[in-house]
Design an enzyme around this catalytic site. Structure first.
Site, PDB file in Angstrom:
ATOM      1  N   THR A  11      -6.833   8.190  97.369  1.00 28.04           N
ATOM      2  CA  THR A  11      -5.928   8.278  98.557  1.00 28.04           C
ATOM      3  C   THR A  11      -6.829   8.508  99.739  1.00 28.04           C
ATOM      4  O   THR A  11      -6.553   7.887 100.761  1.00 28.04           O
ATOM      5  CB  THR A  11      -4.532   9.274  98.184  1.00 28.04           C
ATOM      6  OG1 THR A  11      -3.906   8.828  97.143  1.00 28.04           O
ATOM      7  CG2 THR A  11      -3.858   9.216  99.564  1.00 28.04           C
ATOM      8  N   ILE A  12      -7.346   9.712  99.585  1.00 26.07           N
ATOM      9  CA  ILE A  12      -8.115  10.198 100.680  1.00 26.07           C
ATOM     10  C   ILE A  12      -9.527   9.500 100.996  1.00 26.07           C
ATOM     11  O   ILE A  12     -10.065   9.179 101.912  1.00 26.07           O
ATOM     12  CB  ILE A  12      -8.329  11.804 100.544  1.00 26.07           C
ATOM     13  CG1 ILE A  12      -7.195  12.684 100.479  1.00 26.07           C
ATOM     14  CG2 ILE A  12      -9.337  12.163 101.785  1.00 26.07           C
ATOM     15  CD1 ILE A  12      -6.024  12.378 101.684  1.00 26.07           C
ATOM     16  N   GLY A 110      -7.787  20.376  98.436  1.00 26.39           N
ATOM     17  CA  GLY A 110      -7.648  20.875  96.609  1.00 26.39           C
ATOM     18  C   GLY A 110      -8.144  21.824  96.208  1.00 26.39           C
ATOM     19  O   GLY A 110      -8.170  22.259  94.980  1.00 26.39           O
ATOM     20  N   SER A 139      -5.972  21.418 103.482  1.00 30.69           N
ATOM     21  CA  SER A 139      -4.920  20.522 102.899  1.00 30.69           C
ATOM     22  C   SER A 139      -4.036  19.925 104.181  1.00 30.69           C
ATOM     23  O   SER A 139      -4.128  20.370 105.108  1.00 30.69           O
ATOM     24  CB  SER A 139      -4.023  21.295 102.019  1.00 30.69           C
ATOM     25  OG  SER A 139      -2.886  22.081 102.731  1.00 30.69           O
ATOM     26  N   CYS A 140      -3.389  18.805 103.816  1.00 28.76           N
ATOM     27  CA  CYS A 140      -2.500  18.260 104.947  1.00 28.76           C
ATOM     28  C   CYS A 140      -1.583  19.349 105.558  1.00 28.76           C
ATOM     29  O   CYS A 140      -1.421  19.152 106.800  1.00 28.76           O
ATOM     30  CB  CYS A 140      -1.706  17.287 104.335  1.00 28.76           C
ATOM     31  SG  CYS A 140      -0.806  17.612 102.658  1.00 28.76           S
ATOM     32  N   HIS A 194       0.025  28.230 101.390  1.00 29.14           N
ATOM     33  CA  HIS A 194      -0.237  27.568 102.584  1.00 29.14           C
ATOM     34  C   HIS A 194      -0.396  28.686 103.585  1.00 29.14           C
ATOM     35  O   HIS A 194      -1.412  28.457 104.512  1.00 29.14           O
ATOM     36  CB  HIS A 194       0.972  26.670 102.990  1.00 29.14           C
ATOM     37  CG  HIS A 194       1.448  25.783 101.946  1.00 29.14           C
ATOM     38  ND1 HIS A 194       2.397  25.828 101.117  1.00 29.14           N
ATOM     39  CD2 HIS A 194       0.932  24.270 101.948  1.00 29.14           C
ATOM     40  CE1 HIS A 194       2.554  24.574 100.293  1.00 29.14           C
ATOM     41  NE2 HIS A 194       1.845  23.838 100.763  1.00 29.14           N
ATOM     42  N   HIS A 220       5.771  15.147 104.177  1.00 26.71           N
ATOM     43  CA  HIS A 220       6.290  16.505 104.131  1.00 26.71           C
ATOM     44  C   HIS A 220       7.084  16.752 105.496  1.00 26.71           C
ATOM     45  O   HIS A 220       6.855  16.252 106.488  1.00 26.71           O
ATOM     46  CB  HIS A 220       5.506  17.520 104.153  1.00 26.71           C
ATOM     47  CG  HIS A 220       4.174  17.187 103.093  1.00 26.71           C
ATOM     48  ND1 HIS A 220       4.644  17.178 101.616  1.00 26.71           N
ATOM     49  CD2 HIS A 220       2.906  17.085 103.081  1.00 26.71           C
ATOM     50  CE1 HIS A 220       3.739  17.153 100.804  1.00 26.71           C
ATOM     51  NE2 HIS A 220       2.315  17.080 101.633  1.00 26.71           N
ATOM     52  N   GLN A 301       0.990  13.185 104.277  1.00 29.77           N
ATOM     53  CA  GLN A 301       0.031  13.861 103.678  1.00 29.77           C
ATOM     54  C   GLN A 301      -1.121  12.891 103.487  1.00 29.77           C
ATOM     55  O   GLN A 301      -2.299  13.648 102.839  1.00 29.77           O
ATOM     56  CB  GLN A 301       0.833  14.250 102.235  1.00 29.77           C
ATOM     57  CG  GLN A 301       0.992  13.142 101.109  1.00 29.77           C
ATOM     58  CD  GLN A 301       2.259  12.153 101.334  1.00 29.77           C
ATOM     59  OE1 GLN A 301       2.798  12.676 102.424  1.00 29.77           O
ATOM     60  NE2 GLN A 301       2.541  11.241 100.599  1.00 29.77           N
TER      61      GLN A 301
END
Length: 336
Positions: A11-12, A110, A139-140, A194, A220, A301
């Protein structure tokens, strides 16, 4: 020209590779894949050289009829910076290998913070990353929180921030995780991770976060409750957020009533994959009462950390000032 390798093409990794390819001061040397699937074939179609983790992987790809140029070690021999986009907790297993080759490394959120020299958000601490051996793009959710809280803090001062994060249950392609008919506390305990992650970038902030998962895939949604050190009006806050790079303020009158509208906006704007690189704040939701400020914020995200990865590469090499790098990245990704 900065020679860049990407370890992990999920994905990234796919997004980072495409973003790096757009930069006139960078070159994608190659990407590392573990499975000879359609994504690998598309990488080849895009002109990316493929590398595998080991010799067994090379054999597997060649049996599938996909040409590869070697293994991770071969890629490391050719790059200046390696961007690790492997799944969470895998990146740390490569840390020593990257160091042994003398390669600068960008890790993802991550991983735990101690995987790298510094946790990174470009508009918050680019200068601190200059010349380092490694950084971790947070992270996002942490990236979005750092962008908006830093902007508000710089203007009004943040006494404390309390944030509730409604997280998407999975990414769109993660069908194996299945459908859920529940709201899942993630975690049950408060605070969620977070808050501590934000503090790796903005250590002075008093912040508490709590998170839950909901049955959606695209974004999100954060509910922010901020106590300022100085009083501010809702218009003052909207003005600061509107002026902040990589933050987009949207309005109900323009049809933005849900995360679905934001994602559709990305697609209709011609963004690759419909990606939204900005933290999205609903302007109508901004409310101020004395020193208290509240608003909703959406986070895509899959995309929000992509510009941070590009800037992190430049910061590690140490030849481009923060403002110039951010401006260049924004221009290539069409971030206004």
């Amino acid at each position: 020209m900065i020679r860049v390798g990407i370890n992990g093409y999920g994905t990234i990794g796919r997004r980072v590779a495409d973003a790096v390819k757009l930069q006139d001061d960078m070159k994608v040397v190659g990407v590392v894949k573990t499975i000879p699937d359609y994504k690998a074939r598309q990488a080849v179609e895009k002109g990316y050289r493929l590398f595998c983790v080991d010799a067994a992987g090379v054999d597997k790809f060649r049996r599938a009829g996909i040409a590869v140029d070697g293994v991770v070690d071969d890629l490391l021999n050719e790059v200046d910076v390696i961007v690790d986009c492997t799944p969470g907790d895998v990146g740390k297993t490569y840390r020593e290998k990257y160091a042994s080759f003398g390669r600068k490394a960008v890790f993802q959120g991550g991983e735990e913070a101690d995987v790298a020299d510094l946790s990174f958000v470009a508009q918050c601490n680019y200068e601190k990353a200059v010349g380092r051996k490694s950084v971790r793009v947070v992270s996002c959710n942490t990236t979005a929180l750092c962008r908006v809280l830093n902007a508000v803090d710089q203007r009004f001062g943040v006494e404390k921030a309390r944030v509730v994060i409604a997280r998407r249950a999975s990414d769109p392609e993660e069908a194996s995780k299945g459908l859920i008919d529940a709201v899942v506390l993630d975690p049950v305990e408060i605070p969620s991770h977070h808050a501590e992650d934000v503090k790796t970038v903005l250590p002075h902030l008093d912040i508490v976060t709590m998170a839950l998962k909901i049955p959606t895939t695209h974004m999100h949604l954060h509910s922010l409750l901020i106590t300022l050190k100085d009083k501010a009006s809702a218009d003052d806050v909207r003005s600061i957020l509107s002026e902040t790079t990589r933050v987009k303020v949207v309005w109900k009158a323009d049809g933005f009533k849900s995360t679905a509208n934001v994602f559709e906006y990305g697609r209709e704007s011609g963004r690759p994959r419909g990606d939204i690189y900005e933290a999205v704040v609903w302007g109508d939701s901004v409310r101020a009462e004395g020193r208290e400020v509240y608003f909703f914020m959406g986070v895509h995200q899959e995309a929000i950390v992509v510009p941070e990865n590009v800037d992190a590469i430049r910061a590690l090499v140490g030849e481009t000032p923060a403002e110039k790098s951010i401006k260049k990245t924004n221009a290539t990704l069409k971030i206004s």
